[in-house]
Write an enzyme that holds these catalytic residues in place. Structure first.
Site, mmCIF file in Angstrom:
data_model
loop_
_atom_site.group_PDB
_atom_site.id
_atom_site.type_symbol
_atom_site.label_atom_id
_atom_site.label_comp_id
_atom_site.label_asym_id
_atom_site.label_seq_id
_atom_site.Cartn_x
_atom_site.Cartn_y
_atom_site.Cartn_z
ATOM 1 N N GLU A 63 0.881 -1.172 0.000
ATOM 2 C CA GLU A 63 0.000 0.000 0.000
ATOM 3 C C GLU A 63 0.909 1.209 0.000
ATOM 4 O OE1 GLU A 63 -3.127 -0.174 -0.532
ATOM 5 O OE2 GLU A 63 -3.213 -2.346 -0.348
ATOM 6 N N CYS A 98 -1.880 8.654 4.505
ATOM 7 C CA CYS A 98 -1.865 8.360 3.071
ATOM 8 C C CYS A 98 -3.174 8.805 2.433
ATOM 9 C CB CYS A 98 -1.652 6.870 2.852
ATOM 10 S SG CYS A 98 -2.772 5.909 3.849
#
Ligand code: NAD
Length: 543
Positions: free
Chosen positions: A293, A327
């Site tokens: 990720e 993020c």
């Protein structure tokens, strides 16, 4: 004898405590913060359950008071990586063969230890070491860590339950083997819960790991490792290796037993790991599972029908909580001209109102960015905008690293939709807005879809439900987590499975079955009850 078929019920998410003044949790946390502020600890490597001190050391400091040292840590070298590979292989024999419910019980015990005995410890170490305020730490280090642990046991049970049908004269079954080798878990600085999960998801499925924690999250990550051990995790199941990413990475990736990478961090690091794996491909026993990720350039798209107060409050939280170092943080925004005058006043006033400072002062909404490298990088973007004719800074723009790495929440208005800060991940408290003419809605949606290489999170604000749905469809690949009338941050394990595609990662949705299946290699076993005794088929016997 153990012949029960176990079934774990759907977990309840860990409640977020309020930390009101003089509450029990607040008093305990303040005491723990005080204790940790007064001590400087030593962080060793932990390999095969043994603490190793290499003498090659570095310092862990508070980002908001960088003169304050919290710990001295030891760095792993080539020799220690070899030791960790050996320990992970050795532990695999026991761990992968253990009844899965024992593995689950260790995860559940770790969750309960974090919820009770070590709640204050996990929060204080995350607050001081990663510069998070009380609330941001509680939702990460405590609640999300616990939710990951609990949901993984539940989803593992669902995976183990699924078996093939058996036809006449046969019995078919699936055995869910752990991967043959170890998993390399590489964690980022920004979420303690992610560091926990990058290890514990493969571990739940019977794997062992070599863990490379981020240096700037070492304090909380070391305590996590201790909690896992107290919960009953056998020696060598997780091997904790602080140190330089490249030294550890290059040596780990050479091992033929490297069976998978579980990574969260920047796009550049994941790309590097992927290409190194490619170089070593023929050396590995199996094709390694690569789960990563990575970054984001997360957006908020405002439809002309939306409510400016709702947009403003969610924008401020989505862009600036934890200094924009999520993020999923909103970092670009598309606003219709008709709403801009009102919305501009709201978001600029709110941004200017934000209090920033030490994590122990509860009035601070923001704290420091993680380190000097991040500070200089973010400052570079702000300075670029200051000097450009294609943009104007309408809030913030100030920074100071004399005591801590502080950057004021900054809003940039870009006149060019492809302006640098509209397209590149900055990973700091910088939001860039682009104002589109109301009659160019379609073009604005296309811009939103095509401006950045990432596809992590995004939000649309609209009171027109049909318009919201159309925008949601048009932006199908722009985000793996899409929000309607909500900020693009704050996904909760089990409720909004998290991950994005395009340059944002492999989108295996941490905390659920999609992720867990990456850490098993099923074996199908067919047993035939009455085997044939003649190699010829009956029709071959015709005259
Ligand atoms: P980073 O890539 O700098 O570091 C991540 C980890 O990789 C660290 O432990 C680092 O030491 C290690 N590393 C670096 N080079 C290595 C190498 N050659 N071999 C092995 N390990 C190496 O990322 P960061 O600054 O810690 O985290 C911020 C990034 O993480 C941002 O891009 C953010 O978007 C991303 N992130 C993504 C998600 C998500 O779910 N998509 C979640 C959190 C953070």
């Amino acid at each position: 004898m153990n012949n029960a078929i176990y079934n774990f019920s759907v977990p309840v998410n860990e409640p977020v405590l309020e930390y009101l003044k003089e509450s029990k949790e607040r008093t305990e946390l303040e005491k723990e913060l005080n204790r940790q502020c007064k001590q400087e600890i030593e962080i060793p490597l932990i390999i095969g359950g043994k603490e190793i001190r290499t003498g090659d050391t570095g310092k862990v400091v508070m980002p908001h008071r960088h003169g304050h040292v919290l710990a001295t840590y030891h760095k792993a070298g080539e020799k220690e990586v070899a030791m960790a590979v050996k320990a992970a292989k050795e532990a695999h024999k026991l761990w992968s063969n253990l009844t899965w419910t024992i593995r689950a019980s260790i995860l559940l015990k770790a969750a309960d230890l974090i919820s009770t005995k070590y709640r204050a410890l996990m929060n204080a170490s995350t607050m001081l070491g990663q510069s998070k305020n009380m609330y941001q730490s509680e939702i990460d280090a405590v609640c999300e860590s616990i939710d990951f642990l609990k949901y993984n046991t539940y989803f593992a049970g669902r995976i183990y339950e699924s078996q093939p049908r058996s036809a006449f004269n046969q019995l078919n079954r699936m055995e869910f083997r752990a991967l043959e080798g170890f998993v390399f878990a590489v964690s980022p600085f920004n979420f303690t819960a992610i560091a926990s999960n990058l290890n514990m998801a493969p571990v739940m499925m019977g794997n062992t790991t070599i863990w490379k924690p981020a240096t700037t999250a070492l304090l909380s990550n070391y305590y996590l490792m201790k909690v896992f051990t107290e919960a009953g995790l056998p020696a060598g199941v997780i091997n904790f290796l602080p140190g330089r990413g490249s030294t550890i990475g290059n040596n780990v990736l050479k091992s033929k037993d490297m069976a998978g990478i579980h990574f969260t961090g920047s796009n550049a690091t994941f790309n590097h790991l992927w290409s190194e794996v490619n170089k070593n491909l023929t050396a590995y026993k199996s094709y390694p599972r690569l789960v990563g990720e990575t970054g984001g350039k997360d957006f908020i798209f405002v439809h002309p029908s939306s409510n400016p107060d709702e947009v403003a409050a969610n924008t401020i939280r989505g862009a600036f909580e934890y200094q924009g170092q999520k993020c999923s943080a909103a970092s670009r925004m598309y606003i219709p001209q008709s709403l801009w005058p009102e919305l501009k006043k709201l978001i600029v006033d709110m941004a200017n109102d934000i209090r920033m400072g030490d994590v122990t002062d509860v009035k601070n909404f923001m704290n420091a960015v993680i380190d000097e490298k991040a500070f200089d990088n973010i400052r570079g973007y702000i300075d670029y905008a200051k000097e450009s004719k294609d943009a104007e800074i309408i809030a913030g723009g100030k920074y100071d690293k004399s005591e801590g790495y502080f950057i004021r929440p900054t809003i940039i208005q870009a006149f060019d939709p492809q302006f640098k800060t509209m397209t590149e991940e900055i990973f700091g408290p910088v939001l860039t807005v682009y104002i589109y003419p109301d009659d160019k809605l379609d073009e604005a949606i296309d811009l939103c879809d095509n401006t950045s290489p990432f596809g992590l999170t995004g939000a649309v604000f609209s009171r027109d439900r049909v318009a919201a749905s159309k925008i949601c469809d048009r932006l199908r690949y722009a985000a793996g987590n899409f929000y309607i009338n909500d900020k693009p941050t704050g996904a909760i394990v089990g409720l909004q499975p998290f991950g994005g595609s395009r340059a944002s990662g492999t989108n295996d949705k941490a905390g659920g079955e999609f992720n867990l299946v990456r850490w098993i290699s099923p074996r199908t076993i067919k047993e035939t009850f009455v085997p044939v005794k003649d190699y010829k088929y009956p029709y071959m016997k015709e005259e």
